[in-house]
Each structure stands twice: as C-alpha cells, then as structure tokens.
Scaffold this motif. Structure first.
Motif, PDB file in Angstrom:
ATOM      1  N   GLY A 101      59.069  22.173  66.514  1.00  0.00           N
ATOM      2  CA  GLY A 101      57.786  22.550  67.077  1.00  0.00           C
ATOM      3  C   GLY A 101      57.835  23.768  67.982  1.00  0.00           C
ATOM      4  O   GLY A 101      58.901  24.355  68.228  1.00  0.00           O
ATOM      5  N   TYR A 102      56.662  24.140  68.465  1.00  0.00           N
ATOM      6  CA  TYR A 102      56.496  25.329  69.294  1.00  0.00           C
ATOM      7  C   TYR A 102      55.670  24.987  70.531  1.00  0.00           C
ATOM      8  O   TYR A 102      55.004  23.948  70.582  1.00  0.00           O
ATOM      9  CB  TYR A 102      55.773  26.428  68.509  1.00  0.00           C
ATOM     10  N   TYR A 103      55.683  25.881  71.519  1.00  0.00           N
ATOM     11  CA  TYR A 103      54.806  25.734  72.675  1.00  0.00           C
ATOM     12  C   TYR A 103      54.187  27.098  73.006  1.00  0.00           C
ATOM     13  O   TYR A 103      54.742  28.148  72.676  1.00  0.00           O
ATOM     14  CB  TYR A 103      55.562  25.173  73.886  1.00  0.00           C
ATOM     15  N   ASP A 104      53.007  27.070  73.638  1.00  0.00           N
ATOM     16  CA  ASP A 104      52.285  28.304  73.979  1.00  0.00           C
ATOM     17  C   ASP A 104      53.024  29.085  75.063  1.00  0.00           C
ATOM     18  O   ASP A 104      53.511  28.507  76.039  1.00  0.00           O
ATOM     19  CB  ASP A 104      50.878  27.978  74.497  1.00  0.00           C
ATOM     20  N   VAL A 105      53.097  30.392  74.909  1.00  0.00           N
ATOM     21  CA  VAL A 105      53.711  31.254  75.927  1.00  0.00           C
ATOM     22  C   VAL A 105      52.835  31.299  77.177  1.00  0.00           C
ATOM     23  O   VAL A 105      53.329  31.225  78.307  1.00  0.00           O
ATOM     24  CB  VAL A 105      53.925  32.674  75.369  1.00  0.00           C
ATOM     25  N   PHE A 106      51.526  31.413  76.992  1.00  0.00           N
ATOM     26  CA  PHE A 106      50.597  31.525  78.128  1.00  0.00           C
ATOM     27  C   PHE A 106      49.868  30.199  78.325  1.00  0.00           C
ATOM     28  O   PHE A 106      49.206  29.692  77.403  1.00  0.00           O
ATOM     29  CB  PHE A 106      49.574  32.645  77.873  1.00  0.00           C
ATOM     30  N   ARG A 107      49.993  29.650  79.544  1.00  0.00           N
ATOM     31  CA  ARG A 107      49.351  28.369  79.864  1.00  0.00           C
ATOM     32  C   ARG A 107      48.754  28.454  81.269  1.00  0.00           C
ATOM     33  O   ARG A 107      49.435  28.873  82.209  1.00  0.00           O
ATOM     34  CB  ARG A 107      50.359  27.218  79.797  1.00  0.00           C
TER      35      ARG A 107
ATOM     36  N   TYR B 167      52.664  37.653  87.265  1.00  0.00           N
ATOM     37  CA  TYR B 167      52.134  38.247  86.033  1.00  0.00           C
ATOM     38  C   TYR B 167      53.169  38.084  84.928  1.00  0.00           C
ATOM     39  O   TYR B 167      54.359  38.338  85.129  1.00  0.00           O
ATOM     40  CB  TYR B 167      51.814  39.728  86.216  1.00  0.00           C
ATOM     41  N   LEU B 168      52.702  37.661  83.766  1.00  0.00           N
ATOM     42  CA  LEU B 168      53.573  37.475  82.612  1.00  0.00           C
ATOM     43  C   LEU B 168      53.023  38.285  81.454  1.00  0.00           C
ATOM     44  O   LEU B 168      51.868  38.107  81.053  1.00  0.00           O
ATOM     45  CB  LEU B 168      53.634  35.985  82.238  1.00  0.00           C
ATOM     46  N   ASN B 169      53.843  39.197  80.916  1.00  0.00           N
ATOM     47  CA  ASN B 169      53.430  40.014  79.777  1.00  0.00           C
ATOM     48  C   ASN B 169      53.981  39.445  78.482  1.00  0.00           C
ATOM     49  O   ASN B 169      55.006  38.747  78.474  1.00  0.00           O
ATOM     50  CB  ASN B 169      53.925  41.454  79.921  1.00  0.00           C
ATOM     51  N   SER B 170      53.319  39.775  77.381  1.00  0.00           N
ATOM     52  CA  SER B 170      53.846  39.436  76.060  1.00  0.00           C
ATOM     53  C   SER B 170      55.224  40.062  75.883  1.00  0.00           C
ATOM     54  O   SER B 170      55.501  41.131  76.436  1.00  0.00           O
ATOM     55  CB  SER B 170      52.914  39.962  74.960  1.00  0.00           C
ATOM     56  N   PRO B 171      56.086  39.428  75.083  1.00  0.00           N
ATOM     57  CA  PRO B 171      57.384  40.057  74.791  1.00  0.00           C
ATOM     58  C   PRO B 171      57.192  41.257  73.860  1.00  0.00           C
ATOM     59  O   PRO B 171      56.107  41.462  73.308  1.00  0.00           O
ATOM     60  CB  PRO B 171      58.148  38.928  74.082  1.00  0.00           C
ATOM     61  N   GLU B 172      58.243  42.043  73.706  1.00  0.00           N
ATOM     62  CA  GLU B 172      58.194  43.177  72.776  1.00  0.00           C
ATOM     63  C   GLU B 172      58.009  42.649  71.356  1.00  0.00           C
ATOM     64  O   GLU B 172      58.663  41.687  70.944  1.00  0.00           O
ATOM     65  CB  GLU B 172      59.496  43.978  72.862  1.00  0.00           C
ATOM     66  N   THR B 173      57.103  43.272  70.607  1.00  0.00           N
ATOM     67  CA  THR B 173      56.834  42.851  69.236  1.00  0.00           C
ATOM     68  C   THR B 173      56.769  44.067  68.327  1.00  0.00           C
ATOM     69  O   THR B 173      56.961  45.209  68.769  1.00  0.00           O
ATOM     70  CB  THR B 173      55.490  42.096  69.147  1.00  0.00           C
TER      71      THR B 173
ATOM     72  N   LYS C 269      55.945  35.973  65.970  1.00  0.00           N
ATOM     73  CA  LYS C 269      56.158  37.421  65.921  1.00  0.00           C
ATOM     74  C   LYS C 269      55.156  38.170  66.798  1.00  0.00           C
ATOM     75  O   LYS C 269      55.429  39.271  67.265  1.00  0.00           O
ATOM     76  CB  LYS C 269      56.074  37.926  64.479  1.00  0.00           C
ATOM     77  N   ALA C 270      53.982  37.573  67.024  1.00  0.00           N
ATOM     78  CA  ALA C 270      52.964  38.188  67.880  1.00  0.00           C
ATOM     79  C   ALA C 270      53.217  37.915  69.357  1.00  0.00           C
ATOM     80  O   ALA C 270      52.486  38.429  70.213  1.00  0.00           O
ATOM     81  CB  ALA C 270      51.582  37.674  67.492  1.00  0.00           C
ATOM     82  N   GLY C 271      54.231  37.085  69.678  1.00  0.00           N
ATOM     83  CA  GLY C 271      54.556  36.791  71.075  1.00  0.00           C
ATOM     84  C   GLY C 271      53.647  35.762  71.707  1.00  0.00           C
ATOM     85  O   GLY C 271      53.545  35.705  72.941  1.00  0.00           O
ATOM     86  N   LEU C 272      52.978  34.928  70.881  1.00  0.00           N
ATOM     87  CA  LEU C 272      52.023  33.943  71.404  1.00  0.00           C
ATOM     88  C   LEU C 272      52.637  32.565  71.610  1.00  0.00           C
ATOM     89  O   LEU C 272      52.172  31.801  72.462  1.00  0.00           O
ATOM     90  CB  LEU C 272      50.820  33.837  70.458  1.00  0.00           C
ATOM     91  N   ILE C 273      53.645  32.230  70.813  1.00  0.00           N
ATOM     92  CA  ILE C 273      54.302  30.930  70.924  1.00  0.00           C
ATOM     93  C   ILE C 273      55.805  31.116  70.884  1.00  0.00           C
ATOM     94  O   ILE C 273      56.306  32.173  70.450  1.00  0.00           O
ATOM     95  CB  ILE C 273      53.863  29.971  69.790  1.00  0.00           C
ATOM     96  N   LYS C 274      56.545  30.086  71.331  1.00  0.00           N
ATOM     97  CA  LYS C 274      57.995  30.085  71.286  1.00  0.00           C
ATOM     98  C   LYS C 274      58.475  28.762  70.702  1.00  0.00           C
ATOM     99  O   LYS C 274      57.840  27.718  70.922  1.00  0.00           O
ATOM    100  CB  LYS C 274      58.582  30.263  72.690  1.00  0.00           C
TER     101      LYS C 274
END
Length: 654
Positions: free
Chosen positions: A201-207, A236-242, A189-194
């Motif tokens: 499982g999940y993976y990090d949005v920012f790597r 540049y990659l921004n967090s998704p809308e949260t 929900k914070a836009g940190l993982i998908k």
C-alpha cells in the motif's frame, strides 16, 4: 525532459499546417488590410497598429520594433519558449505525427510525452481535489488561516488555487486510485503518494496541510507546497523532484508574474509563497518566490527572459536571518552581477518584516517607493562590509580595506570598477577630501599591482615605430565597420544581381566578416548551399541567383534555434525607405563596404608585422629584421591608399 532532435520532415509539416493568421489570432486582434492582416504589436506598446501578418508569405513583421518571423518564431518569442517545445505543441494541435532523427528516440519521446501528459492530468485533478476540500468542514481551519492570518480575499485564494489536504493517511490515494482509477505508479511519480516501508500500500505525502499549487510558466500544476497548520515539522513541505518538477529550475508564481515583469521591466524575488501571493494581492504583479533555495543560473535566466534591462530585486528581511537569506539566495548569480549581466538590487524591509507582514501595516505605494530606492547589490555589499566597523580603528580600517579590495577585484567592467574604487575611497577617507586621491591609489595598487608598477622605457627603435607609423582605429571604427558589413549583407540578401560581384570581391581580397554576428549570418548562408549535400560552388546559379524571398525565408527558418544571434541580424531581412536609398547605388556602396572591411584586415596585418619587427634584434637576426620592416612598411603604404578610398566612400556614400 531532454527532447531528441526533431526530424526536419516534422518541422516542415508543422510549418505547412500551422497557418500564421490562425496562430497569431489567438493573441492579437487582426484586421484585414489589402492582402495582409494588421494589429497592435504584442512585443511592444503601441497605439496605432504597425504589426502585419502575411498569409501568403506565412510571416509576420512589425514596423515599430522590427519583430519578424513565422508561426513557430511568434509562439517562441511571445511565450519565451524553446524551439522543440513550440514545434511539439503545434504538432499536437495540428495533428502532425512527431518524428525524430532516430526511431529509438522517437519511441522514447512518445513514451515520455505520454507519461508527462498523465502527470499533468493527475496533478491538475489533485489541485481541484484540494481546492474542493478547502470549502468543506474539514478545511475550515485552513480557510480561516488564509482569511484571518494572511488577510487574503476570495479572489486571491481562487487566483492561486489554494487548497487543503485532509488529515487522513490515504484520502487522496483512495480518491485518485479507487474513484478516478489512476494508476498508483503515476501518483507516486507525481510525488503525491509514497509506498509504505512495511507491508503493501501507499500513504499520502501531504496530510492536514494548506496546499499551494506550484505551476510552470504555462500555468500547469507541476508540484505542491504544503504548509502545516500544527506544530508539525517541517513547516513547509514541497513535492519531491519529479519528471515535471525541479526545484532549482522553477520559480513560484512566474506564470502569474511574467506579464508584470515584462511591463515593469523588473522582477521582484521574495523568499516565501505568501510573500509573493501578498504582493500580487496588493497589485504588485511582478513578484515571484525562490522556493527557499539559492537562485540557480537556470532560474535567473528564466526570469531574465522577461526583463530587457535585466533588473532583479531580491527582497528579504532586514534582520540577520534576512541578510543570510539574501546572501544564500544570490548563490550563483554573483558572478553575473560582477560582470554586469544582471542589474541586481537588494531590498531589506525594516523591523525584520517580510513582504507579507509589511503590507499588513503599509500601502502598496510605500512598498513601491522602497523598490524604487533599493540599492544595487554592490552598494549593499559595501554597506554590509562597513556595517558595525569603526574606520578610525586601525584593525577595522585594515579589515574593511581588505574586504573592499576583494570585492573590487571581482568587478569585470573597468568603468564600473573605477566608479566603485572612487566610492570606496570616499568611504575610507572619512570625509577628508584631501585623502581621496591617496585612497584611490592605494586601492588601485592592491587591485592590480601590475597597473601601478614602474614601466621600463622602450628602445629608440620601438619608440620610433610606435610614434611614427602607428595606425590606431578611430573611435568610430567599430560603428563604420558595423555599418559597412551590414550594408554588404543587406545588399546580398535583397539584390540577387549583386551577389556574384560581392563574392568575387571578397575572394579577390581574401576578406572575411570581422563582427561575430555578421560572420555567423554569412556561415548560415554558406550552410544553406551545402544542406542538400552539394559542394559549395560560388558560381552556382542556384546559390548566387537564388530568389530573394526564398533565401531570406530559409535563413529565418535556419535561425529559429539561434534566437540570440537572430536578434542582432533580423533587421537585415527587411528594407525600409532609408535602406532603399542606401542600396540604390549598390556598386558604389559595395565598393565602400569592401574598402572599410579591407582596412580592418590591413591594420591587423600591419600591427602583426610591426610587433614582430619591434621584437627582433637587428644584430642577431639582420635578415629577419629587414624582412619584417619591409612587410610592415608595405602594409603601411596600402593603408594610406585604402584609407583615402574609405574616407571618400564613408562620407559620400554610406
């Protein structure tokens, strides 16, 4: 988050528990003076304290700028925050249970507040993780980029909380979920993982990205921008809308810049994160970035809270890409600029440079000089229209003229439009001053053909009506009415013994307040009487003879949610030496004010009947024609009588 309407009991409890001296002391150094406290006003620059806080009345007032209110209003004005937001913060601080008007809304509010608190916490922890990673061996490449390529000092890196997201697919996930035991759903929900598309499982949005925290106005991390250190796209990659982050409602570095914007009365909007960071590093602390989107109305209104003159400077590159970026960034605010509601300027830097690049080879003083000389948006637009055009060529001349006309038509303010008509006429005259009047006439004809059209002569009857009995307001009529209505309301607020007389006069003459902000205050006074379910009774002792502090206090509380209206009438709640003298002769002043208001109403009725009379055919409708004539003539006689009374009252009393 849309906060449900708070229950009045919650608001009252917050007001009871939130001691104003305690609240104000967090922002202002207060010293005891008699029964009150004094300090330097936080709302304007001053060297001698004129800001007073009364613990007994639980109110503050500045004798310098007339800022006034209670604890809630103080935090609202200082932080430019909404009424519900401040009440909720104070409720948490003073442990006041939050109630809304509906039990279901209360449960939903508590659920959303709990979610938001968790999101703020996990994002703050993530920011700390990224900052720590920047100092490790794996973050050396990112740190080197900041220090060498961007020429940033350690203080600036720390000031903006810059960090590094490690290259692993689950590095942040393992740290937050396995080590810190945060729920994976909160991270998502914070836009940190998908979630992975295949399998669990999940993976990090920012790597493997340089991480830039995006904060709200209060300085809380709500999202991240990540810059690649490789050739990976996007750059540049921004967090998704949260729940916390909406790109169209957020401005990068506003938390750092709001003080500078207020102090300099100007906001500088750049396109990139590092442009804003570089400007702050150079001491230009009124810079913010637009997150690469067109400026929305929400973003502009957020900025304009902090600048009284509403001055906004867009700084983009001077090349074609920069020009397109400027036009894209303007977005929805073009209409505000045309109306004059925002003083929009455009700063294009030479050689296709952005602010960051410019400061590598120029001083902050050089940049400040460019800011000072930045052209207004309309001037910039005109230059864009005539750029690369040869006005000696018929096709170019016609094309430029059409585009200028289109631009001029959009300008709402007539004075501004007339100025730019003359300016454009000078451009189109190509230095031949003899052609300027012709060009002006040509532009005006195309902008508003009706204004230049032939006007048919009026009939003898209408000419007589207009020339013989017309009563146009004097140029000072508005100011006289403003003064008269303000006096009447101030007397009503501060002289309880005059309230019945004022009410009686208004009812007898069937008068209303003409100016919208005065009418709005009067409506609030009426609402206070009916808030407890009573039928409004003008003769009610409770209403007419309510104590002065009680009525004023209740009105100020009533206006907490109407800050813009409050700004126009707040001065009426206080009496200085000049006001004291004005209301000493209250019976005479009441009569003077009433006379001035009466004059306005009579003029309206007079013009109404005159217009009807002028539009009536005496041969087809002789009775109606005669009736309208008698009506407007009767109003004319009343006008002559009331005008004598008004002139005496205004000059001798007001």
């Amino acid at each position: 988050m849309q906060i449900p309407r708070l229950h009045p009991d919650t608001i009252e409890e917050v007001k009871l528990r939130a001691d104003i001296v305690d609240v104000v002391s967090e922002y202002v150094v207060l010293r005891k003076r008699g029964k009150d406290f004094v300090g330097l006003c936080p709302f304007h620059d001053e060297k001698s304290p004129s800001f007073t806080v009364s613990q007994t009345k639980q109110m503050y007032y500045c004798f310098g700028c007339q800022a006034a209110g209670n604890a809630i209003k103080f935090v609202m004005e200082l932080g430019k925050r909404s009424f519900p937001d401040v009440v909720l913060d104070l409720a948490r601080r003073y442990q006041v249970p939050v109630q809304t008007l509906e039990p279901e809304q209360r449960q939903e509010l508590q659920r959303q507040l709990s979610l938001r608190e968790q999101l703020y916490e996990v994002l703050a922890t993530s920011a700390q993780f990224y900052q720590h990673a920047l100092r490790q061996s794996q973050g050396q490449k990112a740190l080197q980029y900041l220090q060498s390529n961007r020429q940033l000092k350690q203080e600036t890196i720390q000031q903006f909380g810059l960090g590094y997201a490690p290259a692993g697919w689950e590095t942040l996930y393992r740290y937050l979920v396995q080590d810190k035991h945060y729920p994976a759903q909160i991270l998502e929900k914070a836009g940190l993982i998908k979630p992975r598309k295949e399998g669990d499982g999940y993976y990090d949005v920012f790597r493997d990205r340089l991480m830039i925290p995006i904060r709200d106005v209060q300085g809380r991390v709500i999202a991240f921008g990540g810059r690649t250190l490789t050739d990976e796209q996007p750059k540049y990659l921004n967090s998704p809308e949260t729940e916390l982050f909406s790109k169209g409602k957020t401005l990068f570095a506003l938390d750092q810049a709001k003080g500078g914007i207020s102090q300099l009365d100007q906001a500088v909007v750049v396109e990139g994160y590092f442009d804003a960071i570089a400007l702050h590093a150079a001491g230009i602390n009124n810079a913010i970035a637009s997150l690469g989107t067109a400026l929305s109305l929400e973003q502009v209104r957020l900025i304009l809270r902090y600048t009284e003159s509403k001055q906004l400077v867009l700084n983009f590159d001077a090349d074609k890409a920069g020009t397109n970026a400027a036009e894209r960034a303007i977005g929805e605010i073009a209409e505000l600029a045309y109306k004059g509601e925002v003083q929009l300027k455009i700063l294009n830097l030479a050689d296709g440079k952005d602010a960051d690049e410019y400061l590598h080879s120029h001083t902050p003083e050089d940049y400040g000089e460019l800011l000072k000389n930045a052209p207004l948006w309309l001037d910039w637009q005109i230059q864009q229209i005539i750029q690369d055009c040869d006005l000696k060529q018929a096709t170019d001349f016609q094309q430029v003229t059409q585009q200028l006309v289109k631009l001029l038509k959009n300008i709402a303010n007539s004075d501004t439009r007339n100025y730019y008509v003359s300016y454009c006429a000078e451009i189109l005259s190509l230095g031949d001053t003899r052609l300027i009047p012709l060009r002006v006439e040509n532009l005006l004809t195309q902008i508003a053909p009706a204004a230049a059209a032939y006007t048919k002569p009026v009939s003898a009857k209408k000419a007589w009506g207009n020339s013989q009995v017309s009563y146009s307001p004097l140029p000072t009529e508005r100011s006289l009415l403003e003064h008269a209505e303000a006096l009447l309301l101030r007397i009503y607020l501060h002289c309880p013994e005059q309230r019945q007389a004022i009410i009686a006069e208004l009812e007898e003459r069937d008068l209303q307040f003409s100016l919208s902000h005065h009418r709005f205050l009067w409506q609030q006074i009426l609402e206070i009487s009916s808030d407890d379910g009573e039928t409004i009774n003008w003769a009610s002792p409770r209403f007419a003879n309510a104590s002065q502090p009680d009525l004023i206090s209740r009105l100020q509380d009533h206006f907490l949610e109407f800050s813009s209206e409050m700004g126009l009438i707040s001065h009426l709640f206080h009496v200085n030496e000049k006001n004291q003298k004005e209301i000493l002769r209250t019976p005479q002043v009441v009569q003077a004010a009433i006379a001035c208001m009466d004059l306005v109403m009579l003029e309206k009725r007079y013009r109404h009947f005159l217009k009807l009379w002028q539009q009536t055919d005496p041969e087809a409708e002789p009775e109606r024609y005669q009736s309208y004539y008698q009506a407007f003539y009767a109003e004319k006689i009343k006008l002559q009588k009331i005008d004598k009374q008004r002139l005496f009252s205004i000059t001798d009393l007001i």
